[in-house]
Design an enzyme around this catalytic site. Structure first.
Site, PDB file in Angstrom:
ATOM      1  N   ARG A 146     -56.987  22.022 -32.019  1.00  0.00           N
ATOM      2  CA  ARG A 146     -57.687  20.730 -31.943  1.00  0.00           C
ATOM      3  C   ARG A 146     -59.018  20.797 -32.693  1.00  0.00           C
ATOM      4  O   ARG A 146     -59.408  19.845 -33.367  1.00  0.00           O
ATOM      5  CB  ARG A 146     -57.908  20.356 -30.473  1.00  0.00           C
ATOM      6  CG  ARG A 146     -56.585  20.178 -29.718  1.00  0.00           C
ATOM      7  CD  ARG A 146     -56.801  19.845 -28.260  1.00  0.00           C
ATOM      8  NE  ARG A 146     -57.374  18.524 -28.099  1.00  0.00           N
ATOM      9  CZ  ARG A 146     -57.962  18.097 -26.985  1.00  0.00           C
ATOM     10  NH1 ARG A 146     -58.060  18.901 -25.952  1.00  0.00           N
ATOM     11  NH2 ARG A 146     -58.434  16.887 -26.897  1.00  0.00           N
ATOM     12  N   ASP A 163     -64.285  14.956 -28.775  1.00  0.00           N
ATOM     13  CA  ASP A 163     -64.487  14.825 -30.228  1.00  0.00           C
ATOM     14  C   ASP A 163     -65.913  14.341 -30.499  1.00  0.00           C
ATOM     15  O   ASP A 163     -66.661  14.020 -29.576  1.00  0.00           O
ATOM     16  CB  ASP A 163     -63.434  13.861 -30.828  1.00  0.00           C
ATOM     17  CG  ASP A 163     -63.587  12.421 -30.328  1.00  0.00           C
ATOM     18  OD1 ASP A 163     -64.702  11.858 -30.412  1.00  0.00           O
ATOM     19  OD2 ASP A 163     -62.582  11.849 -29.840  1.00  0.00           O
ATOM     20  N   HIS A 173     -67.360  15.625 -20.481  1.00  0.00           N
ATOM     21  CA  HIS A 173     -66.324  16.669 -20.458  1.00  0.00           C
ATOM     22  C   HIS A 173     -66.551  17.724 -21.544  1.00  0.00           C
ATOM     23  O   HIS A 173     -65.632  18.470 -21.877  1.00  0.00           O
ATOM     24  CB  HIS A 173     -64.927  16.045 -20.617  1.00  0.00           C
ATOM     25  CG  HIS A 173     -64.513  15.238 -19.419  1.00  0.00           C
ATOM     26  ND1 HIS A 173     -63.414  14.413 -19.409  1.00  0.00           N
ATOM     27  CD2 HIS A 173     -65.055  15.129 -18.178  1.00  0.00           C
ATOM     28  CE1 HIS A 173     -63.293  13.834 -18.222  1.00  0.00           C
ATOM     29  NE2 HIS A 173     -64.280  14.241 -17.462  1.00  0.00           N
ATOM     30  N   GLY A 202     -60.769   2.380 -23.432  1.00  0.00           N
ATOM     31  CA  GLY A 202     -59.783   3.381 -23.831  1.00  0.00           C
ATOM     32  C   GLY A 202     -59.604   4.520 -22.857  1.00  0.00           C
ATOM     33  O   GLY A 202     -59.399   5.659 -23.263  1.00  0.00           O
ATOM     34  N   THR A 203     -59.660   4.210 -21.571  1.00  0.00           N
ATOM     35  CA  THR A 203     -59.430   5.263 -20.578  1.00  0.00           C
ATOM     36  C   THR A 203     -58.452   4.745 -19.527  1.00  0.00           C
ATOM     37  O   THR A 203     -58.513   3.588 -19.123  1.00  0.00           O
ATOM     38  CB  THR A 203     -60.751   5.765 -19.950  1.00  0.00           C
ATOM     39  OG1 THR A 203     -60.447   6.750 -18.954  1.00  0.00           O
ATOM     40  CG2 THR A 203     -61.581   4.653 -19.349  1.00  0.00           C
ATOM     41  N   SER A 204     -57.568   5.644 -19.089  1.00  0.00           N
ATOM     42  CA  SER A 204     -56.498   5.221 -18.174  1.00  0.00           C
ATOM     43  C   SER A 204     -56.963   5.120 -16.730  1.00  0.00           C
ATOM     44  O   SER A 204     -56.217   4.648 -15.879  1.00  0.00           O
ATOM     45  CB  SER A 204     -55.333   6.211 -18.261  1.00  0.00           C
ATOM     46  OG  SER A 204     -55.774   7.493 -17.865  1.00  0.00           O
ATOM     47  N   LEU A 213     -55.993  -0.841 -24.241  1.00  0.00           N
ATOM     48  CA  LEU A 213     -54.728  -1.315 -24.796  1.00  0.00           C
ATOM     49  C   LEU A 213     -53.921  -2.079 -23.748  1.00  0.00           C
ATOM     50  O   LEU A 213     -53.242  -3.048 -24.051  1.00  0.00           O
ATOM     51  CB  LEU A 213     -53.930  -0.112 -25.312  1.00  0.00           C
ATOM     52  CG  LEU A 213     -52.740  -0.390 -26.204  1.00  0.00           C
ATOM     53  CD1 LEU A 213     -53.162  -1.169 -27.449  1.00  0.00           C
ATOM     54  CD2 LEU A 213     -52.066   0.918 -26.611  1.00  0.00           C
TER      55      LEU A 213
HETATM   56  N1  APR Z   1     -57.096   1.177 -28.082  1.00  0.00           N
HETATM   57  C1  APR Z   1     -57.504   1.102 -26.791  1.00  0.00           C
HETATM   58  N2  APR Z   1     -56.942   1.791 -25.794  1.00  0.00           N
HETATM   59  C2  APR Z   1     -55.931   2.605 -26.111  1.00  0.00           C
HETATM   60  C3  APR Z   1     -55.443   2.750 -27.425  1.00  0.00           C
HETATM   61  C4  APR Z   1     -56.075   1.982 -28.444  1.00  0.00           C
HETATM   62  N3  APR Z   1     -55.696   2.032 -29.718  1.00  0.00           N
HETATM   63  N4  APR Z   1     -54.417   3.633 -27.404  1.00  0.00           N
HETATM   64  C5  APR Z   1     -54.269   4.021 -26.146  1.00  0.00           C
HETATM   65  N5  APR Z   1     -55.174   3.408 -25.342  1.00  0.00           N
HETATM   66  C6  APR Z   1     -55.381   3.538 -23.904  1.00  0.00           C
HETATM   67  C7  APR Z   1     -54.128   3.859 -23.126  1.00  0.00           C
HETATM   68  O1  APR Z   1     -53.443   2.672 -22.786  1.00  0.00           O
HETATM   69  C8  APR Z   1     -54.704   4.580 -21.905  1.00  0.00           C
HETATM   70  O2  APR Z   1     -54.999   3.648 -20.871  1.00  0.00           O
HETATM   71  O3  APR Z   1     -56.243   4.635 -23.706  1.00  0.00           O
HETATM   72  C9  APR Z   1     -56.000   5.207 -22.420  1.00  0.00           C
HETATM   73  C10 APR Z   1     -55.951   6.714 -22.582  1.00  0.00           C
HETATM   74  O4  APR Z   1     -55.799   7.309 -21.331  1.00  0.00           O
HETATM   75  P1  APR Z   1     -55.672   8.897 -21.165  1.00  0.00           P
HETATM   76  O5  APR Z   1     -54.707   9.430 -22.143  1.00  0.00           O
HETATM   77  O6  APR Z   1     -55.443   9.172 -19.726  1.00  0.00           O
HETATM   78  O7  APR Z   1     -57.127   9.427 -21.620  1.00  0.00           O
HETATM   79  P2  APR Z   1     -58.479   9.458 -20.784  1.00  0.00           P
HETATM   80  O8  APR Z   1     -58.548   8.326 -19.835  1.00  0.00           O
HETATM   81  O9  APR Z   1     -59.574   9.615 -21.769  1.00  0.00           O
HETATM   82  O10 APR Z   1     -58.315  10.802 -19.972  1.00  0.00           O
HETATM   83  C11 APR Z   1     -59.382  11.228 -19.153  1.00  0.00           C
HETATM   84  O11 APR Z   1     -58.258  13.249 -18.720  1.00  0.00           O
HETATM   85  O12 APR Z   1     -56.980  15.061 -19.312  1.00  0.00           O
HETATM   86  C12 APR Z   1     -58.240  14.596 -19.140  1.00  0.00           C
HETATM   87  O13 APR Z   1     -60.127  15.651 -19.928  1.00  0.00           O
HETATM   88  C13 APR Z   1     -59.147  14.735 -20.324  1.00  0.00           C
HETATM   89  O14 APR Z   1     -61.091  13.401 -20.833  1.00  0.00           O
HETATM   90  C14 APR Z   1     -59.716  13.352 -20.508  1.00  0.00           C
HETATM   91  C15 APR Z   1     -59.472  12.713 -19.162  1.00  0.00           C
END
Ligand code: APR
Length: 238
Positions: free
Chosen positions: A61, A98, A113, A180-182, A205
């Site tokens: 990465r 990043d 993080h 952009g976080t789940s 999204l």
């Molecule tokens: N624009 C906006 N949102 C988007 C896009 C996009 N182009 N593509 C994907 N998404 C959304 C997805 O629908 C999802 O809800 O971004 C979210 C990503 O969620 P995760 O993959 O769970 O990432 P994140 O929430 O950052 O994870 C949190 O989990 O594993 C750990 O340490 C890691 O920091 C990370 C933490």
């Protein structure tokens, strides 16, 4: 100072904001956690058991990020514009390791993080910038001890960074954006509840796990919804 100038903004970002820059998210169908198991690469126990595998995961990465081929997208750049033009404070709290917010021009960024382009010596505590591969046998440039270097990232089971500063900012902000976080990972998933005095908006999204906690929501790719939302805020607030 005008009344508007006193209105501070906190922006939480997650992997979704960097997706359109070519970086994988974690929990989408093609996400990182569909290819490797958290227990194998992202816990202190995994690192103790198999440092080579953990280093390999982060080396790949890091190489991709350090290649110069991953660029900030319009959403990162819009948030830098918000910070530059909004009269109050704008703090970006990112779960991302990043450096795309910084590349996009944001200056007030807190990496809760950790950061992929930094390493940490578990023996002397020194944190340094690092663009190359890391191995289990390399010596720390500061204390010279071998075997103590690790990626400067927060693994599952470890305490996120900067929590005092984050909670103080959440307590004092008038707008909280989650981008952009789940909403699967705490404490970040609980920030919306903490930002009790703020207008809260989710830009994602699709609806996140915590979607119902937000007053406002805008769904679509970050490059579209974040740029539009920033223009709206700069033109007329929220
Ligand atoms: N624009 C906006 N949102 C988007 C896009 C996009 N182009 N593509 C994907 N998404 C959304 C997805 O629908 C999802 O809800 O971004 C979210 C990503 O969620 P995760 O993959 O769970 O990432 P994140 O929430 O950052 O994870 C949190 O989990 O594993 C750990 O340490 C890691 O920091 C990370 C933490």
């Amino acid at each position: 100072m005008t009344a508007r100038a006193k209105q501070n903004i906190v922006v939480l970002t997650g992997a979704g904001i960097s997706k359109e820059s070519g970086l994988d998210t974690f929990r989408d169908a093609d996400g990182i956690w569909s290819k490797v198991r958290i227990e194998d690469v992202a816990t202190p126990e995994a690192f103790a058991r198999d440092p080579v595998a953990v280093h390999e995961f982060y080396n790949a990465r890091r190489a991709s990020l350090a290649s110069g081929e991953v660029h900030p997208n319009a959403a990162h750049i819009a948030l830098a514009k918000l910070e530059a033009e909004w009269p109050g404070d704008v703090l970006i709290v990112t779960q991302n390791i990043d450096n795309l917010h910084e590349q996009g021009g944001s200056r007030n960024v807190l990496h809760m993080h950790g950061e992929l382009l930094k390493i940490e010596c578990q023996i002397c505590g020194e944190i340094s910038n690092w663009l190359d591969d890391l191995s289990a046998t390399m010596a720390c440039g500061h204390c010279q001890a071998r075997g103590g270097l690790r990626p400067h990232v927060v693994w599952f089971g470890e305490m996120p960074l900067g929590m005092d500063r984050i909670y103080a900012a959440l307590d004092g902000c008038r707008l909280f954006l989650s981008i952009g976080t789940s909403g699967n990972v705490y404490p970040a998933a609980g920030f919306v509840a903490r930002a009790g005095k703020a207008h809260t908006a989710e830009l994602n999204l699709e609806p996140s796990e915590g979607a119902t906690f937000f007053v406002e929501s805008c769904y679509g790719p970050a490059t579209k919804v974040v740029t539009a939302y920033v223009e709206k805020v700069l033109a007329k607030g929220w």
